[in-house]
Write a protein that holds these residues in place. Structure first.
Motif, PDB file in Angstrom:
ATOM      1  N   THR A 183       0.863  -1.195   0.000  1.00 41.62           N
ATOM      2  CA  THR A 183       0.000   0.000   0.000  1.00 41.62           C
ATOM      3  C   THR A 183       0.896   1.241   0.000  1.00 41.62           C
ATOM      4  OG1 THR A 183      -0.089   0.357   2.394  1.00 41.62           O
ATOM      5  CG2 THR A 183      -1.659  -1.247   1.482  1.00 41.62           C
ATOM      6  N   PRO A 184       0.304   2.423  -0.254  1.00 40.95           N
ATOM      7  CA  PRO A 184       1.109   3.657  -0.225  1.00 40.95           C
ATOM      8  C   PRO A 184       1.622   4.011   1.180  1.00 40.95           C
ATOM      9  CG  PRO A 184      -0.980   4.000  -1.386  1.00 40.95           C
ATOM     10  CD  PRO A 184      -1.067   2.666  -0.732  1.00 40.95           C
ATOM     11  N   HIS A 185       1.252   3.228   2.201  1.00 43.02           N
ATOM     12  CA  HIS A 185       1.581   3.598   3.578  1.00 43.02           C
ATOM     13  C   HIS A 185       2.701   2.747   4.179  1.00 43.02           C
ATOM     14  CE1 HIS A 185      -1.862   6.188   3.281  1.00 43.02           C
ATOM     15  NE2 HIS A 185      -2.538   5.164   2.758  1.00 43.02           N
ATOM     16  N   ALA A 186       3.353   1.962   3.349  1.00 46.32           N
ATOM     17  CA  ALA A 186       4.427   1.081   3.813  1.00 46.32           C
ATOM     18  C   ALA A 186       5.481   1.835   4.622  1.00 46.32           C
ATOM     19  CB  ALA A 186       5.071   0.392   2.616  1.00 46.32           C
ATOM     20  N   SER A 187       5.749   3.074   4.239  1.00 45.31           N
ATOM     21  CA  SER A 187       6.827   3.833   4.892  1.00 45.31           C
ATOM     22  C   SER A 187       6.523   4.165   6.350  1.00 45.31           C
ATOM     23  CB  SER A 187       7.116   5.116   4.114  1.00 45.31           C
ATOM     24  OG  SER A 187       5.936   5.892   4.062  1.00 45.31           O
ATOM     25  N   LEU A 188       5.296   3.906   6.780  1.00 41.23           N
ATOM     26  CA  LEU A 188       4.956   4.088   8.206  1.00 41.23           C
ATOM     27  C   LEU A 188       5.946   3.326   9.104  1.00 41.23           C
ATOM     28  CD1 LEU A 188       2.610   5.250  10.073  1.00 41.23           C
ATOM     29  CD2 LEU A 188       1.784   2.913  10.144  1.00 41.23           C
ATOM     30  N   PHE A 189       6.364   2.151   8.642  1.00 40.91           N
ATOM     31  CA  PHE A 189       7.247   1.315   9.451  1.00 40.91           C
ATOM     32  C   PHE A 189       8.638   1.940   9.627  1.00 40.91           C
ATOM     33  CE2 PHE A 189       5.563  -3.143  10.218  1.00 40.91           C
ATOM     34  CZ  PHE A 189       4.244  -2.826   9.990  1.00 40.91           C
ATOM     35  N   ASP A 190       9.004   2.912   8.753  1.00 37.09           N
ATOM     36  CA  ASP A 190      10.326   3.547   8.856  1.00 37.09           C
ATOM     37  C   ASP A 190      10.525   4.256  10.187  1.00 37.09           C
ATOM     38  OD1 ASP A 190      10.443   4.605   5.332  1.00 37.09           O
ATOM     39  OD2 ASP A 190      10.768   2.658   6.291  1.00 37.09           O
ATOM     40  N   ALA A 191       9.403   4.696  10.788  1.00 39.61           N
ATOM     41  CA  ALA A 191       9.496   5.421  12.065  1.00 39.61           C
ATOM     42  C   ALA A 191       9.702   4.471  13.239  1.00 39.61           C
ATOM     43  CB  ALA A 191       8.233   6.245  12.275  1.00 39.61           C
ATOM     44  N   TYR A 192       9.711   3.177  12.967  1.00 39.28           N
ATOM     45  CA  TYR A 192       9.832   2.158  14.024  1.00 39.28           C
ATOM     46  C   TYR A 192      10.972   1.211  13.658  1.00 39.28           C
ATOM     47  CZ  TYR A 192       5.206   4.052  14.922  1.00 39.28           C
ATOM     48  OH  TYR A 192       4.154   4.905  15.168  1.00 39.28           O
ATOM     49  N   PRO A 193      12.222   1.618  13.895  1.00 37.59           N
ATOM     50  CA  PRO A 193      13.375   0.875  13.372  1.00 37.59           C
ATOM     51  C   PRO A 193      13.447  -0.581  13.824  1.00 37.59           C
ATOM     52  CG  PRO A 193      14.062   2.697  14.820  1.00 37.59           C
ATOM     53  CD  PRO A 193      12.611   2.859  14.596  1.00 37.59           C
ATOM     54  N   HIS A 194      13.102  -0.881  15.077  1.00 39.39           N
ATOM     55  CA  HIS A 194      13.163  -2.278  15.517  1.00 39.39           C
ATOM     56  C   HIS A 194      12.069  -3.103  14.890  1.00 39.39           C
ATOM     57  CE1 HIS A 194      15.654  -0.383  18.640  1.00 39.39           C
ATOM     58  NE2 HIS A 194      16.287  -1.537  18.617  1.00 39.39           N
ATOM     59  N   VAL A 195      10.878  -2.498  14.699  1.00 37.30           N
ATOM     60  CA  VAL A 195       9.784  -3.205  14.031  1.00 37.30           C
ATOM     61  C   VAL A 195      10.180  -3.486  12.586  1.00 37.30           C
ATOM     62  CG1 VAL A 195       7.351  -3.182  13.379  1.00 37.30           C
ATOM     63  CG2 VAL A 195       8.058  -2.095  15.507  1.00 37.30           C
ATOM     64  N   LYS A 196      10.763  -2.473  11.946  1.00 35.06           N
ATOM     65  CA  LYS A 196      11.157  -2.630  10.548  1.00 35.06           C
ATOM     66  C   LYS A 196      12.197  -3.752  10.408  1.00 35.06           C
ATOM     67  CE  LYS A 196      12.427  -0.209   6.405  1.00 35.06           C
ATOM     68  NZ  LYS A 196      12.907   0.995   5.749  1.00 35.06           N
ATOM     69  N   ALA A 197      13.172  -3.754  11.311  1.00 32.90           N
ATOM     70  CA  ALA A 197      14.219  -4.783  11.256  1.00 32.90           C
ATOM     71  C   ALA A 197      13.621  -6.173  11.477  1.00 32.90           C
ATOM     72  CB  ALA A 197      15.283  -4.500  12.299  1.00 32.90           C
ATOM     73  N   TRP A 198      12.682  -6.258  12.411  1.00 37.91           N
ATOM     74  CA  TRP A 198      12.001  -7.539  12.678  1.00 37.91           C
ATOM     75  C   TRP A 198      11.244  -7.988  11.448  1.00 37.91           C
ATOM     76  CZ3 TRP A 198       6.467  -7.312  13.020  1.00 37.91           C
ATOM     77  CH2 TRP A 198       5.826  -8.497  13.434  1.00 37.91           C
ATOM     78  N   TRP A 199      10.534  -7.060  10.807  1.00 43.31           N
ATOM     79  CA  TRP A 199       9.775  -7.408   9.595  1.00 43.31           C
ATOM     80  C   TRP A 199      10.733  -7.916   8.513  1.00 43.31           C
ATOM     81  CZ3 TRP A 199       5.925  -9.409   7.487  1.00 43.31           C
ATOM     82  CH2 TRP A 199       5.757  -9.338   6.088  1.00 43.31           C
ATOM     83  N   GLU A 200      11.860  -7.234   8.360  1.00 40.06           N
ATOM     84  CA  GLU A 200      12.813  -7.637   7.317  1.00 40.06           C
ATOM     85  C   GLU A 200      13.397  -9.012   7.599  1.00 40.06           C
ATOM     86  OE1 GLU A 200      15.185  -4.066   7.039  1.00 40.06           O
ATOM     87  OE2 GLU A 200      13.709  -3.132   5.705  1.00 40.06           O
TER      88      GLU A 200
END
Lengths: 219, 216
Positions: A183-200
């Motif tokens: 979705t166009p809102h994927a970048s929301l996760f950028d503000a949450y570095p540990h969440v983003k790393a976990w997702w990756e």
């Protein structure tokens, strides 16, 4: 041993929830499509598998199940020993409880905040030809931010949700989050570095990559 | 062994879900109120137990848990005996059926019944009028679900099979409050469901939790 059967479209989030667990334990399985356009989900044959007319349904010999999380747990329990994989931790009271807690969080808190964005931005426009309801999206994103605040705090203490081990709780987040990233809102996760790393970390798992390949972001 | 602690208002449905499990296994427990009106659920002490600021939360020694169905599972796992085995985790097929019908409660039954409870009980408490249209819509959903439950419970004594489980008990709190609304007569068309409900209500553990609920 005959392969187990999963009934439902491979691109469905709840079907994917089951498939990723089958991949994690290396079980043999078959996906049997259910044609919603042809109302197959309401046919007597399918209602015999899932009396609520939903997907997925599942068959392992004489055992017929429905509800994706229940099916996934059956799969993990059945194949864990032979696969050398322990994603439920039912042998350890504390670990099993933490897996259950964060599995419930995904179902009752994370998913209700995130999935409306997926439905409004991807699914409804594609399947019903209706425009995105921006108000629903905005409200959901506000809720999701509050949820991700909690996830960020949790994942800055532990690599995974139930503790420092991957579990069923983490895998449950894969299907809807995969589509959210389209979705166009994927970048929301950028503000949450540990969440983003976990997702990756999750997205990089061979099982997740394999199932994602059948879940196109444009449809 | 210190009693376990359940944090939340005693009249809360989700607290009651945990309490009925504690009663079934005969564990010693304490209920510690959380004062929502005073904003206690959003204060640091409670957020340390449940980071989403909800109830129930639960403490067993060093272990802090939240989410009522997760807490219930822990209680039933920890205190399981030959006689009291409400998860059936040693048996692949039985445990799967418990999980199936617990998920049905969580994802189908609860979303249909809880708006009725909310509109009928909580809205008037805040000086509002129940939304009859929403209640009717929820009742329609309930009836479709009860059709499926009737078919299931006419074949088996309980939801997961011929043994009582967490799947059945999880239905208790919201259904109990529903039975005190004018919409209770909906269950009359579903004799097997009604019989199942009556057998749940007759359980000593359920009666004990009911006796501890604050009067309306």
């Amino acid at each position: 041993m005959a392969p187990v059967k999963v009934f439902g479209p491979a691109m469905s989030t709840n079907v994917a929830r089951v498939l990723v667990c089958l991949e994690e334990v290396g079980a043999e399985y078959e996906v049997v499509n259910i044609d919603f356009q042809a109302m197959e989900h309401k046919s007597p044959e399918h209602l015999a598998r899932n009396p609520f007319g939903q997907i997925p349904a599942f068959q392992d010999g004489d055992i017929v199940l429905f509800e994706s999380r229940a099916i996934a747990k059956y799969v993990l329990r059945k194949y864990s020993k032979s696969a050398g994989v322990d994603l439920l931790r039912e042998g350890d009271l504390k670990e099993a409880a933490m897996v259950d807690v964060w599995t419930e969080v995904e179902a009752h808190t994370y998913n209700p905040a995130l999935s409306p964005v997926v439905y409004e931005c991807l699914i409804y426009p594609a399947m019903r030809g209706v425009p995105t309801n921006q108000k629903v999206v905005e409200e959901s994103l506000e809720k999701l931010k509050k949820v991700l605040d909690v996830y960020e705090a949790r994942l800055s203490k532990h690599d995974y949700l139930a503790g420092d081990f991957l579990s069923f709780a983490d895998l449950n987040h894969f299907p809807y989050t995969h589509y959210f990233m389209g979705t166009p809102h994927a970048s929301l996760f950028d503000a949450y570095p540990h969440v983003k790393a976990w997702w990756e970390r999750l997205a990089a798992r061979p099982s997740v990559k394999k199932i994602s390949a059948n879940m196109p972001l444009k449809f | 062994m210190a009693p376990v602690k359940v944090f939340g208002p005693a009249m809360s449905t989700n607290v009651a879900r945990v309490l009925v499990c504690l009663e079934e296994v005969g564990a010693e427990y304490e209920v510690v109120d959380v004062d929502f009106d005073a904003g206690e659920h959003k204060r640091p002490e409670h957020l340390a137990r449940n980071p989403f600021g909800q109830t129930p939360a639960f403490q067993d020694g060093q272990l802090m848990l939240f989410e009522s169905r997760a807490i219930s599972r822990h209680v039933l796992r920890k205190y399981k005996t030959e006689e009291v085995n409400l998860l059936r985790e040693g048996n692949l097929q039985e445990s799967a059926l418990v999980d199936v019908w617990l998920d049905v409660e969580a994802h189908q039954y609860n979303p249909a019944i809880s708006p009725i409870i909310y509109q009928h009980y909580l809205i008037p408490m805040r000086g509002g009028t129940p939304d009859q249209k929403l209640i009717s819509k929820s009742m329609e959903k309930m009836k479709k679900l009860l059709d499926v439950y009737e078919a299931r419970l006419s074949k088996f004594k309980y939801l997961a099979g011929d043994f009582v489980s967490l799947a059945d008990l999880s239905h208790f709190p919201y259904t109990y409050y529903f039975m005190a609304t004018p919409y209770v007569s909906a269950f009359d068309s579903y004799p097997s469901v009604k019989a199942w409900w009556e057998s749940l209500m007759s359980r000593p553990a359920v009666q004990k939790v009911i006796s501890q609920l604050p009067k309306q």
